[in-house]
Design a protein around this motif. Sequence first.
Motif, PDB file in Angstrom:
ATOM      1  N   VAL A 127      -6.831   9.286  -5.238  1.00 10.37           N
ATOM      2  CA  VAL A 127      -6.135   9.502  -3.971  1.00 10.37           C
ATOM      3  C   VAL A 127      -6.594   8.400  -3.028  1.00 10.37           C
ATOM      4  O   VAL A 127      -7.682   8.470  -2.443  1.00 10.37           O
ATOM      5  CB  VAL A 127      -6.442  10.894  -3.379  1.00 10.37           C
ATOM      6  N   GLY A 128      -5.795   7.341  -2.935  1.00  3.35           N
ATOM      7  CA  GLY A 128      -6.207   6.156  -2.191  1.00  3.35           C
ATOM      8  C   GLY A 128      -5.518   6.013  -0.851  1.00  3.35           C
ATOM      9  O   GLY A 128      -4.842   6.917  -0.359  1.00  3.35           O
ATOM     10  N   GLY A 129      -5.682   4.819  -0.269  1.00  2.61           N
ATOM     11  CA  GLY A 129      -5.122   4.533   1.042  1.00  2.61           C
ATOM     12  C   GLY A 129      -3.670   4.131   0.975  1.00  2.61           C
ATOM     13  O   GLY A 129      -3.039   4.144  -0.088  1.00  2.61           O
ATOM     14  N   PRO A 130      -3.110   3.760   2.130  1.00  2.00           N
ATOM     15  CA  PRO A 130      -1.693   3.408   2.225  1.00  2.00           C
ATOM     16  C   PRO A 130      -1.282   2.335   1.221  1.00  2.00           C
ATOM     17  O   PRO A 130      -1.977   1.335   1.029  1.00  2.00           O
ATOM     18  CB  PRO A 130      -1.565   2.891   3.665  1.00  2.00           C
ATOM     19  N   ALA A 131      -0.129   2.525   0.598  1.00  2.00           N
ATOM     20  CA  ALA A 131       0.333   1.623  -0.460  1.00  2.00           C
ATOM     21  C   ALA A 131       0.579   0.209   0.042  1.00  2.00           C
ATOM     22  O   ALA A 131       0.509  -0.744  -0.730  1.00  2.00           O
ATOM     23  CB  ALA A 131       1.616   2.183  -1.078  1.00  2.00           C
TER      24      ALA A 131
END
Length: 331
Positions: free
Chosen positions: A182-186
């Motif tokens: 679950v990462g940051g903005p694409a």
Amino acid sequence: MAALAGVSPAAVSKTFNGTGSISAATEARIREAARKLHWTPSASAVALRRARSQTVGLVLNRQSSSSSLSATSADLITGLESVLAEHDYGLLLHLFTREGGEEATVYRKLSDSRRVDGVVLTDSTIGDQRYGLMRELGLPAVLVGVPWGDDPIPHLPSEGDGGIDEVAQHLLSLGHHRIAYVGGPAERVQATIRRTAFERTLREAGADPRPVLSAASYSAAESAALTRSVLAAEDRPTAVVYGNDVMAIAGMRVAREAGLRVPEDLSIVGYEGSVFSEWTEPQLTTVQRNVVQRGRAAAAILLQQLGEKDVAPVELVPPHLVVRGSTAPRG
């Protein structure tokens, strides 16, 4: 002071403005006289003579007018200030929100008003237009991050995958093969680099990353919503990696609400190495970065662009994994 040192006012000016040349002995007498008189040059007068503001700008993009500064932003400011102050520069902070208009307008106003001599850029994005804008404005700039494409804008040395490869190897060594991310903005360049490194490492090890999600922001609320989605899957992951520590802490709470134990049922890894990571229960396994140090490095690069002498470069230490209690062998 000139009388006390036995020199002309012009010699005093040359000493403290760094113009012209005088002997070392004369300079020593002038500085000794200044010390005895407790005198320091006026910062505003120096700036006026240099036709500079002696100020560096930092524009931070907040998600909304109600959101506060993150711990990462606070650390960056601390690092910037520590170097700028050493060279008699100030920092002008501008908090920008999409509700307030176009970001380019902020930079144009800063340039047109000559309120800053240069700017520090953060949050590099895919197709970032700010690099070209800085050149158009003739505004010196340094990017804290990796530029999109091959743009020549001055920036800090890349962190590479930023320790994410190390995270994936750690979880694989514990027997985890269903690992969610679950990462940051694409649209963020660095977030894309880390996400790609994560997927590559797992696939090379024969594991299938599932799922890999990008949050709209690095917020607890975004993380909680995505974590609920991840844990609702029939073949839910046995480990989750998050884009920052705040997201990971939110994920730990959602896991508990779902009746899962951390780390017995679900291993969780954060990112950033914030002070909060040591105060969770269990303590959070995370990637340690030194954002204060990166702020110092950015300030040094920008001051060198502005022609300041005697600005030492700042050595950067790569991020590294800190293993704590939130990860364990797969149950």
